[in-house]
Motif scaffolding. Structure first.
Motif, PDB file in Angstrom:
ATOM      1  N   PRO A  59      86.478  20.450  23.521  1.00  0.00           N
ATOM      2  CA  PRO A  59      85.591  21.471  22.347  1.00  0.00           C
ATOM      3  C   PRO A  59      84.506  22.724  22.639  1.00  0.00           C
ATOM      4  CG  PRO A  59      85.563  19.653  21.821  1.00  0.00           C
ATOM      5  CD  PRO A  59      86.453  19.650  22.932  1.00  0.00           C
ATOM      6  N   LYS A  60      84.806  23.710  22.540  1.00  0.00           N
ATOM      7  CA  LYS A  60      83.603  24.541  23.269  1.00  0.00           C
ATOM      8  C   LYS A  60      82.199  23.652  22.463  1.00  0.00           C
ATOM      9  CE  LYS A  60      82.582  28.691  21.792  1.00  0.00           C
ATOM     10  NZ  LYS A  60      83.234  30.262  21.539  1.00  0.00           N
ATOM     11  N   PRO A  61      81.429  23.657  23.124  1.00  0.00           N
ATOM     12  CA  PRO A  61      79.693  22.706  22.816  1.00  0.00           C
ATOM     13  C   PRO A  61      78.951  24.532  21.196  1.00  0.00           C
ATOM     14  CG  PRO A  61      79.546  23.267  24.358  1.00  0.00           C
ATOM     15  CD  PRO A  61      81.116  23.874  24.418  1.00  0.00           C
ATOM     16  N   ARG A  62      78.932  23.128  20.178  1.00  0.00           N
ATOM     17  CA  ARG A  62      78.492  24.697  18.897  1.00  0.00           C
ATOM     18  C   ARG A  62      77.381  25.081  19.164  1.00  0.00           C
ATOM     19  NH1 ARG A  62      78.921  21.384  13.596  1.00  0.00           N
ATOM     20  NH2 ARG A  62      78.516  23.426  12.826  1.00  0.00           N
ATOM     21  N   ARG A  63      76.875  26.767  18.866  1.00  0.00           N
ATOM     22  CA  ARG A  63      75.945  26.768  18.965  1.00  0.00           C
ATOM     23  C   ARG A  63      75.259  27.244  18.021  1.00  0.00           C
ATOM     24  NH1 ARG A  63      75.247  31.287  22.763  1.00  0.00           N
ATOM     25  NH2 ARG A  63      76.855  32.714  22.047  1.00  0.00           N
ATOM     26  N   LEU A  64      75.009  26.439  17.227  1.00  0.00           N
ATOM     27  CA  LEU A  64      74.707  26.592  15.233  1.00  0.00           C
ATOM     28  C   LEU A  64      73.520  28.058  15.449  1.00  0.00           C
ATOM     29  CD1 LEU A  64      74.449  22.900  14.002  1.00  0.00           C
ATOM     30  CD2 LEU A  64      76.271  24.980  13.665  1.00  0.00           C
ATOM     31  N   LEU A  98      84.277  23.222  13.885  1.00  0.00           N
ATOM     32  CA  LEU A  98      83.566  23.435  15.059  1.00  0.00           C
ATOM     33  C   LEU A  98      82.377  25.051  14.808  1.00  0.00           C
ATOM     34  CD1 LEU A  98      86.344  23.009  17.360  1.00  0.00           C
ATOM     35  CD2 LEU A  98      84.234  21.521  16.457  1.00  0.00           C
ATOM     36  N   SER A  99      82.348  24.911  13.586  1.00  0.00           N
ATOM     37  CA  SER A  99      81.328  26.248  13.242  1.00  0.00           C
ATOM     38  C   SER A  99      80.628  27.160  13.539  1.00  0.00           C
ATOM     39  CB  SER A  99      82.406  27.421  11.954  1.00  0.00           C
ATOM     40  OG  SER A  99      81.681  27.696  11.375  1.00  0.00           O
ATOM     41  N   ASP A 100      80.063  28.130  13.797  1.00  0.00           N
ATOM     42  CA  ASP A 100      79.015  28.244  15.187  1.00  0.00           C
ATOM     43  C   ASP A 100      77.875  28.327  13.375  1.00  0.00           C
ATOM     44  OD1 ASP A 100      79.247  27.939  17.586  1.00  0.00           O
ATOM     45  OD2 ASP A 100      79.345  30.175  17.274  1.00  0.00           O
ATOM     46  N   MET A 101      78.758  28.782  12.618  1.00  0.00           N
ATOM     47  CA  MET A 101      77.664  28.673  11.099  1.00  0.00           C
ATOM     48  C   MET A 101      76.711  27.699  11.001  1.00  0.00           C
ATOM     49  SD  MET A 101      80.295  31.752   9.190  1.00  0.00           S
ATOM     50  CE  MET A 101      78.909  32.437   7.981  1.00  0.00           C
ATOM     51  N   GLY A 102      75.565  27.735  10.829  1.00  0.00           N
ATOM     52  CA  GLY A 102      75.032  26.165  10.017  1.00  0.00           C
ATOM     53  C   GLY A 102      74.576  26.871   8.569  1.00  0.00           C
ATOM     54  N   GLY A 103      73.257  26.439   9.105  1.00  0.00           N
ATOM     55  CA  GLY A 103      72.708  26.303   7.304  1.00  0.00           C
ATOM     56  C   GLY A 103      71.988  27.507   6.783  1.00  0.00           C
ATOM     57  N   PHE A 104      71.708  27.816   5.351  1.00  0.00           N
ATOM     58  CA  PHE A 104      71.552  29.506   4.822  1.00  0.00           C
ATOM     59  C   PHE A 104      70.315  29.180   4.178  1.00  0.00           C
ATOM     60  CE2 PHE A 104      71.440  32.116   1.145  1.00  0.00           C
ATOM     61  CZ  PHE A 104      72.034  33.640   2.239  1.00  0.00           C
ATOM     62  N   THR A 105      69.384  29.902   4.289  1.00  0.00           N
ATOM     63  CA  THR A 105      68.240  30.485   3.550  1.00  0.00           C
ATOM     64  C   THR A 105      68.228  31.507   3.257  1.00  0.00           C
ATOM     65  OG1 THR A 105      66.759  28.180   4.789  1.00  0.00           O
ATOM     66  CG2 THR A 105      64.955  30.073   3.647  1.00  0.00           C
ATOM     67  N   ARG A 106      67.581  31.928   1.510  1.00  0.00           N
ATOM     68  CA  ARG A 106      67.107  33.516   1.051  1.00  0.00           C
ATOM     69  C   ARG A 106      65.999  32.997   1.116  1.00  0.00           C
ATOM     70  NH1 ARG A 106      66.527  34.164  -5.813  1.00  0.00           N
ATOM     71  NH2 ARG A 106      66.137  32.582  -5.183  1.00  0.00           N
ATOM     72  N   ILE A 107      64.304  33.754   1.544  1.00  0.00           N
ATOM     73  CA  ILE A 107      63.483  33.687   1.906  1.00  0.00           C
ATOM     74  C   ILE A 107      62.807  34.755   0.525  1.00  0.00           C
ATOM     75  CG2 ILE A 107      61.200  34.482   3.238  1.00  0.00           C
ATOM     76  CD1 ILE A 107      63.466  33.996   5.578  1.00  0.00           C
ATOM     77  N   LEU A 108      62.467  33.984   0.089  1.00  0.00           N
ATOM     78  CA  LEU A 108      62.449  34.775  -1.287  1.00  0.00           C
ATOM     79  C   LEU A 108      61.093  35.713  -1.817  1.00  0.00           C
ATOM     80  CD1 LEU A 108      62.869  35.350  -4.356  1.00  0.00           C
ATOM     81  CD2 LEU A 108      61.917  33.279  -5.293  1.00  0.00           C
TER      82      LEU A 108
END
Length: 363
Positions: A59-64, A98-108
């Motif tokens: 598997p291709k290494p994840r680049r989150l 295996l997605s590159d999509m990591g966390g999420f932040t709304r910067i308020l």
């Protein structure tokens, strides 16, 4: 005048070695002692050479990357963020483990928490001092990023800067590579056209004007270490541009976008320009292989499904129509359907208590 930190050019010396290859047959290891794969004609079984292995798919290494969206606490920004986050979660889930999509932040950048902190992962940033943005609230964006990068614990090594009016259509891979960020090219960001203005912030000794890419800060995927350097410069250039009447007049509502492009160039961060990063209806009519729908423009159609851009149509969807209250559930579709509104409808149908929210009793 110039901004940013600069690395002096590095002189790299290459040595040339003349390598002579000789074929050496060792008398200690006779050729007939080497293992050979043999296939039995009397059996379907076979013996493999223990040295030559069958290829294995690793598997291709994840680049989150961490998705970050800046927003005010206005109704206008908030309903867009709620819809955006709904589709972010769906895209990340669809991509698999295996997605590159990591966390999420709304910067308020209102300076105070709001009622959606539990629904959307949120970092509360301070706004600029009163009067600093001169009514151009977008100036708070780079300052908000500076605070977030300094104070938040961000595990991913890449940052995807997105916006509230982005709807993610399909999973986004990490499009940056080889030390270059990934960005969308905007037709209205024209460094060559405004060279005389931009030279106030990007002097000739810093590079050619073409080193400034036709981008804004979003959508951009950039490595975190680079963004840590870019963000303070982006903030300072934005403030300096806003204070300069000539620059302010030239760039108008895209001033902060030019400031990011300049800051990126000042720090030597190049960008791979991805036209397939997103579409912008009504000018783009097919989603195709795009990743994002950017609904910054109003969409107007007649009842036959023909665009009437520039003229209010018999059917329309414009985010500015909902600056004081969220859109209701089940927005009507034009005869030929619109992917954007279909996706808005799905989000509002699944986000809890949207009816009460749209009526104003939960906002």
């Amino acid at each position: 005048m110039g901004f940013g930190e600069w690395c002096a050019p590095m002189l790299v010396s290459f040595s040339v070695a003349l390598i002579t290859y000789n074929i050496i047959i060792s008398t200690n290891v006779p050729l007939n002692s080497m293992p050979i794969s043999t296939i039995s004609t009397s059996s379907s079984s076979f013996r493999r050479d223990p040295i030559v292995q069958m290829p294995v798919d690793h598997p291709k290494p994840r680049r989150l990357f961490h998705t970050a969206v800046t927003a005010s606490d206005s109704v206008y920004n908030t309903w867009q963020c709620r819809i955006m986050y709904y589709w972010f979660k769906k895209a990340r889930a669809a991509a698999g483990p295996l997605s590159d999509m990591g966390g999420f932040t709304r910067i308020l950048h209102s300076g105070v928490p709001d009622q959606f902190m539990d629904e959307i992962p949120t970092f509360v940033a301070d706004p600029l001092p009163a009067g600093t943005d001169q009514g151009y609230i977008v100036l708070n964006r780079p300052w908000a990023f500076v605070q977030w990068l300094q104070k938040a614990n961000i595990e991913e090594e890449y940052i995807f800067m997105s916006e509230p009016d982005h709807v993610i259509v399909r999973p986004i891979p990490n499009l940056s590579k080889h030390g270059l960020a990934a960005a969308f090219p905007f037709f209205y960001i024209e460094p060559n056209k405004y060279e005389s203005v931009l030279r106030k912030y990007f002097p000739e000794d810093k590079g050619q004007i073409t080193d400034i890419d036709p981008i804004g800060n979003s959508p951009v995927i950039v490595d975190k270490a680079s963004l840590v350097k870019i963000a303070p410069t982006w903030m300072n250039v934005s403030l300096a541009m806003k204070k300069d009447p000539e620059t302010d007049k030239a760039f108008g509502w895209v001033l902060e976008m030019y400031a990011y492009a300049v800051a990126s160039a000042l720090h030597g961060v190049g960008n791979i320009l991805h036209k397939d990063f997103m579409i912008q209806p009504p000018f783009d009519t097919e989603v195709g292989d795009m990743y994002i729908i950017h609904f910054t423009y109003g969409c107007d159609y007649d009842l036959k499904g023909h665009s009437t851009y520039g003229k209010i149509g018999e059917w329309r969807f414009d985010k500015r129509s909902y600056d004081q209250h969220p859109p209701p559930r089940n927005l009507a579709l034009p005869p030929n359907g619109v992917t954007l509104v279909t996706m808005v409808n799905e989000a509002t149908a699944n986000i809890p208590d949207w009816d009460a929210y749209a009526r104003g009793s939960n906002s």
